[in-house]
Enzyme design. Structure first.
Site, PDB file in Angstrom:
ATOM      1  N   LYS A 111     -10.770   5.984   5.554  1.00 13.28           N
ATOM      2  CA  LYS A 111      -9.703   6.762   4.921  1.00 13.28           C
ATOM      3  C   LYS A 111      -9.424   8.044   5.676  1.00 13.28           C
ATOM      4  CE  LYS A 111     -10.374   4.760   0.413  1.00 13.28           C
ATOM      5  NZ  LYS A 111     -11.189   4.937  -0.782  1.00 13.28           N
ATOM      6  N   LYS A 194      -5.291 -13.633   4.928  1.00 11.51           N
ATOM      7  CA  LYS A 194      -5.500 -13.143   3.577  1.00 11.51           C
ATOM      8  C   LYS A 194      -4.194 -12.654   2.963  1.00 11.51           C
ATOM      9  CE  LYS A 194      -8.129  -9.509   1.336  1.00 11.51           C
ATOM     10  NZ  LYS A 194      -8.162  -8.079   1.587  1.00 11.51           N
ATOM     11  N   LYS A 197      -1.934  -6.611  -0.297  1.00 11.01           N
ATOM     12  CA  LYS A 197      -0.892  -5.600  -0.382  1.00 11.01           C
ATOM     13  C   LYS A 197      -0.672  -4.954   0.982  1.00 11.01           C
ATOM     14  CE  LYS A 197       0.055  -1.262  -2.681  1.00 11.01           C
ATOM     15  NZ  LYS A 197      -0.694  -0.080  -2.275  1.00 11.01           N
TER      16      LYS A 197
END
Ligand code: TRP
Length: 329
Positions: A111, A194, A197
């Site tokens: 992140k 996969k 989102k």
């Protein structure tokens, strides 16, 4: 009976991969175990959502999990920020979480790389908040995907550290919950491994039938088999894989045979796939629509969840405060 707990990211609508891969399993668990499911809106503040956006996404997630079949009478379904006890436990656990171990967490490093302009302390202590989520209800089992294994390991570490520090056999040490062979993985329609989102290839439960069909018809394939029994490319294999989950066995066999003898038409395959996916999703779509429009029901669900969660959390927190040595005068 196990105490199963899972946090749900408050961003993003459910796609078929989430639903078949996780949520459907949660729904099965609710009859067998003591379950806690919550929408992790405190966690989402690490990315600084706009206030209107925050509420809207929490609401959407709540609606979709209810539509998917979670029963608020059976499980404790709540919004994390409705339970301030979690925030207090987070504060207390932070005192025994060390900078070095937090900095080394893969999710933190990821992140920090993704949002270099916003490396806030909440991001650093994300695993501590997640530990508080889990420990506040003395959860015994946490269903985790690969990307959350390390965070669960940290929760176990913090629980053990607390127990050791206060010489108290207090916190239960949570374990990963394994769905085993029931775990379903939905591949992407764009040839990727996969559905997700971030991959931008999701078939959403809230998509209209038309949107859904359009996405399926646009799925990536190849130029088609030219020789008998030629190997199947990844994009086409993905379509077969989804078909294996949503279609009848005979239908899948028929298309596989057509592939093997080169008579397959991908347009027919996609049309069949769209029909069968829609059959799975249509009832959910209808329920989403109905629940979405029912403010009173949502309010009732959130209040009930908050009440049940706070009762359980309050018990743990009271004991923790006593163990630490906070005493009333
Ligand atoms: N970190 C989890 C995710 O990104 C969500 C989450 C928050 C969670 N708190 C939790 C999951 C506690 C399990 C237990 O998916």
């Amino acid at each position: 009976m196990a105490t199963v707990l899972s946090g749900i990211r408050s961003t993003g609508r459910l796609h078929l991969g989430n639903y078949l891969g996780a949520v459907k399993n949660f729904v099965k668990l609710q009859d067998e175990h003591d379950c806690f499911f919550f929408i992790a809106d405190y966690h989402s503040l690490t990315t600084h959502p706009k206030p209107e956006q925050l509420h809207q996404s929490v609401r959407q997630v709540l609606v979709e999990y209810l539509a998917a079949g979670l029963d608020p009478e059976k499980v404790t379904l709540y919004v994390q920020s409705d339970v301030p006890e979690i925030a207090e436990l987070y504060l207390l656990l932070n005192m025994n979480a060390y900078l070095g171990e937090l900095e080394r967490t893969t999710s933190f490093k990821d992140k920090a790389r993704k949002q270099p302009e916003n490396i806030n302390a909440g991001l650093l202590t994300y695993p501590v908040l997640m530990a508080a989520d889990i420990l506040i209800h003395q959860a015994t089992h946490v269903p985790v995907g690969k990307d959350q294994e390390q965070n669960l390991e940290m929760a176990r570490k913090f629980a053990k550290r607390f127990n050791h520090m206060y010489k108290a056999d207090f916190f239960n040490i949570p374990q990963p919950f394994n769905f085993g062979s029931e775990l379903i993985k939905i591949p992407g329609l764009d040839g990727s491994g996969k559905m997700g989102k971030s991959e931008g290839n999701g078939l959403y439960l809230s998509d209209t039938e038309k949107q859904l069909r359009k996405k399926v018809m646009k799925a990536k394939t190849d130029t088609g088999p030219t020789e008998k029994n030629s190997p199947v490319s990844e994009p086409v294999q993905n379509l077969f894989d989804i078909m294996k989950i949503v279609s009848d066995e005979a239908v899948l066999d028929q298309f596989k045979a057509a592939y093997a003898d080169c008579s397959i038409r991908y347009g027919d395959l996609k049309k069949q796939l769209a029909d069968d996916i829609n059959r799975e999703i249509a009832p959910l779509r209808d329920r989403i629509e109905a629940i979405e429009a029912d403010d009173d029901y949502l309010k009732k669900v959130a209040n009930l969840g908050a009440e049940k969660a706070r009762e359980s959390a309050g018990k743990t927190l009271k004991a923790v405060r006593e163990i630490i040595g906070f005493k009333p005068f």
